[in-house]
Design an enzyme around this catalytic site. Structure first.
Site, short mmCIF file in Angstrom:
data_model
loop_
_atom_site.label_atom_id
_atom_site.label_comp_id
_atom_site.label_asym_id
_atom_site.label_seq_id
_atom_site.Cartn_x
_atom_site.Cartn_y
_atom_site.Cartn_z
N ASP A 113 0.87 -1.17 0.00
CA ASP A 113 0.00 0.00 0.00
C ASP A 113 0.92 1.24 0.00
O ASP A 113 2.13 1.13 0.30
CB ASP A 113 -0.95 -0.01 1.21
C1 BGC Z 1 -5.08 3.24 0.05
C2 BGC Z 1 -5.18 2.22 -1.07
C3 BGC Z 1 -5.07 2.94 -2.39
C4 BGC Z 1 -3.77 3.69 -2.44
C5 BGC Z 1 -3.52 4.41 -3.75
C6 BGC Z 1 -3.88 4.14 -0.09
O1 BGC Z 1 -3.96 5.20 0.80
O2 BGC Z 1 -5.05 2.57 1.29
O3 BGC Z 1 -6.38 1.51 -0.96
O4 BGC Z 1 -5.19 2.02 -3.43
O5 BGC Z 1 -3.77 4.65 -1.39
O6 BGC Z 1 -4.38 5.47 -3.91
#
Ligand code: BGC
Length: 721
Positions: free
Chosen positions: A266
């Protein structure tokens, strides 16, 4: 004029794609996705390219570029690929170039789960996959599938509810739907990211049985369905950050679930690059600080891409580790065909009308009627001459925020949708007077929450909202409360004082039309809760979890605050999540899992069990008849639960094992048939580290919700051992 045209298109669509259509066919044998290029060939091709690349060039590919892109090399035929959020539609990033002009805002994934319609999950996801193709997006950062453990989790709206079986069936169809378009799906967030309260500082402490029975099944279903990517979670799992945990990635994901393709972190969640590389991570996202709080010297050491060279020189990681990371990435992209064809295909731009209709159909099937005293709904247009609409989301957009946010187009608010449906009978007042409330034949009161990634929100509504509802109910007995929320809310103070409750989730761009159709009776509600709604948060399995002295917050600054000590969330309830918890504790929730009312009635009868050698690895056939005994056509979601009557371990009172959404005309009946196997009887044996079904009596429970069992029958099972 523009609105009238849209209404016409949508009404026409309604007749050609009614609830009947989408709930009609029994899901055929599930077919997993197979990529156009097989694994072995993809690995071989990846190796061939990698042999030409220097270590430095490979290192460049271990982290993202430009926040949502991977590194491309034209000279090797490797494109830079765009990864985009998320499960409920394409999040357009205006700060980036070449974005789609528009993308469809679908009802939130929790609403999709409330449809219990696996075919719709496929269509919904296929539409999003097509919009990705139209926008040049290679990888969709979804579906999200963290189990609903805590009603306060700010991201529940992005996921598929509390039950692992329901979530698994929806997810596998979601994955095949997205990937049928050539867009990769990403299963996230692996694992146990079940709260967003300081999500980068929480440690989920969870035992092996619980992982296998509750938190892994949806991921397993997604992997078995052929998902091409997995994203790790922000939190720690049993003491290590998921993105750098050998147990989580190499252990559970690779070895146990057999996932072969791309594993990414993530965004800013792996802190020790050597550990992350060794743990099996293939891609560190976004791989650099960008313009964020991680832009300070103390965070310089966290990025794989900028630290790998040094780590190889120090012997902390090897050149082979880097090779593996890039090889997994490349093999995934090759398997998906991304090195052989353009990602972007603008012909999909012509499909947007269909997508909008799928969004509308999802809302029609997702809305849950929780209460309907004296059949106040559907609104009787002849007698209800004065319909008063008021409340928070009458004009305001009800949607979940954060990376999953989708703006949509043609968005219709509640007021306009209801005006289209009820014309001059509808009066809208922001702050109606007592007289106006009193004089109305029916009061539609909109309430809800604006849930967001990055933080949790209280289960209870502000006192002012509860008082307002109670106040309205004291003035007029015909108050219908319409809830827009991405999770459960506390309704205990007022649910018995008002006439009806409609749970409408986050409806997406056209969902308010579905609401209007349900209110007027054009559509018969058929959604059922994919969650339990407790009376008070203290009743729930996740209570308490917020560290002492800490309080709710609603800003990104706190979400990013890395100075907060890591706090443990003990999953002490073990497998007793959702209805499994409330039933085992004898706590009656306000609304049980699987519950939802209809404007018609369904009768369950003639339960029959046919044992076709279950003991010898065969099957158990369960049959029963479902009949629409009311006066309206409608869909019922028939649910089959199993109870192990006596077991060597504590087991839930019942566990969902099968369901089917069936459309029936008045007076029509249908024989439903479910096939069970030994696996359905099993629990996770921690000692042997495998599924185990024990000799003894099991009870089949068939009904309309987890708390409304209409038929039951016991059968005996004898283990082959
Ligand atoms: C989130 C993810 C997301 C990623 C990219 C993160 O803050 O937890 O679910 O895909 O950002 O935007």
């Amino acid at each position: 004029m523009k609105r009238a045209a849209t209404v016409l298109i949508l009404v026409t669509f309604f007749f050609s794609f009614s609830c009947k259509e989408s709930a009609r066919k029994k899901t055929a044998e599930f077919k997993p996705f197979t990529p156009p290029v097989f694994y072995e060939e993809a690995m071989y091709r990846a190796d061939t390219i990698l042999r030409k690349m220097s270590l430095e060039e490979k290192i460049e590919m271990t982290g993202g570029h430009n926040m949502f892109f991977t590194k491309g090399y034209e000279r090797y035929g490797i494109p830079a690929l765009y990864f985009s959020d998320a499960t409920q539609g394409v999040h357009i990033r205006n700060e980036l170039e070449n974005q789609l002009e528009k993308s469809t805002a679908f009802p939130c994934p929790l609403a999709l789960a409330a449809t219990w319609n696996t075919e719709l999950a496929y269509e919904y996801a296929k539409s999003i996959g097509e919009e990705c193709r139209a926008g040049g997006i290679a990888v969709l950062l979804g579906p999200g599938m963290n189990i609903y453990r805590i009603s306060q989790n700010g991201r529940n709206f992005e996921y598929f509810g509390e039950d692992p079986f329901l979530a698994a069936r929806m997810i596998e169809n979601y994955v095949t739907g997205v990937q049928s378009t050539g867009t990769m799906a990403t299963l996230k967030h692996f694992l146990c990211n079940n709260t967003d309260f300081h999500r980068r500082r929480s440690n989920s402490v969870v035992d092996d049985r619980t992982l296998h029975e509750i938190y892994l099944p949806a991921f397993k279903a997604g992997i078995d369905a052929g998902a091409m990517a997995v994203m790790t979670a922000y939190n720690q799992v049993n003491g290590e950050w998921a993105g750098q945990s050998d147990f989580v990635i190499n252990g559970l994901l690779r070895n146990e679930l057999g996932f072969k393709w791309l594993v990414m972190s993530d965004w800013w969640s792996a802190w020790d690059p050597a550990k992350a590389v060794k743990a099996g991570l293939d891609l560190d996202m976004p791989g650099h600080p960008g313009n964020t709080v991680y832009n300070t010297p103390e965070f310089e050491s966290m990025y794989v891409r900028t630290n790998a060279k040094k780590l190889v020189e120090e012997g902390k990681i090897s050149a082979e580790d880097i090779h593996r990371m890039v090889k997994n990435q490349l093999a995934t992209f090759i398997a998906m065909g991304l090195l052989d064809r353009p990602v972007k295909d603008t012909s999909y731009l012509h499909q947007f009308e269909k997508h909008e209709q799928t969004a509308l159909q999802t809302a029609r099937e997702a809305i849950v009627l929780l209460k309907n005293t004296n059949k106040i709904l559907p609104v009787k247009k002849e007698s209800a001459k004065k319909i008063l609409l008021t409340g928070e989301f009458a004009e305001k957009n009800a949607a979940g925020g954060g990376s999953a946010y989708v703006e949509g187009y043609n968005r219709i608010n509640m007021l306009h949708a209801l005006q289209d449906e009820f014309g001059g009978q509808l009066n809208y007042r922001e702050n109606p007077s007592t007289g106006e409330i009193k004089e109305a034949d029916i009061v539609l009161l909109s309430i809800g929450t604006s849930d967001n990634e990055g933080w949790d929100r209280p289960f209870a509504l502000p006192d002012s909202v509860d008082s307002l509802i109670i106040n309205y109910a004291a003035i007029n007995p015909n108050v219908v409360v319409i809830v827009n929320s991405g999770s459960g809310i506390q309704m205990t103070e007022w649910y018995d004082k008002i006439a009806a409750i409609i749970y409408a989730w986050y409806p997406g761009q056209t969902g308010n039309r579905a609401l209007a159709e349900i209110l007027s009776g054009k559509v018969n509600p058929s959604g059922k809760l994919p969650i339990t709604i407790e009376r008070q948060f203290e009743d729930s399995p996740g209570y308490p979890y917020i560290p002492e002295g800490k309080t709710f917050y609603t800003d990104w600054k706190q979400d990013n605050d890395m100075t907060i000590p890591v706090y443990d969330i003990e999953y002490n309830e073990s497998v007793f999540v959702g209805y499994r918890w409330y039933e085992s504790q004898n706590i009656s929730p306000l609304f049980p899992f699987g519950f939802g009312l209809s404007y018609t009635k369904f009768d369950y009868s003639k339960l029959k069990i046919i044992d076709k050698g279950l003991n010898e690895g065969g099957e158990l056939i369960v049959e029963f008849t479902l009949k629409n005994t009311g006066e309206k056509e409608g869909a019922e979601i028939a649910q089959l639960y199993l109870r192990d009557e006596a077991s060597s371990v504590l087991r839930p009172e019942k566990e969902l094992k099968r369901f089917e959404k069936v459309f029936l005309k008045p007076g029509e009946s249908k024989k439903i048939k479910f096939t069970l196997s030994e696996k359905d009887l099993s629990f996770w044996d921690e000692l042997k580290h495998q599924w185990k079904a024990e000799t003894g009596s099991f009870k089949v429970l068939v009904g309309a919700s987890s708390a409304d069992i209409r038929l039951e029958k016991v059968f005996e099972y004898k283990t082959g051992l």
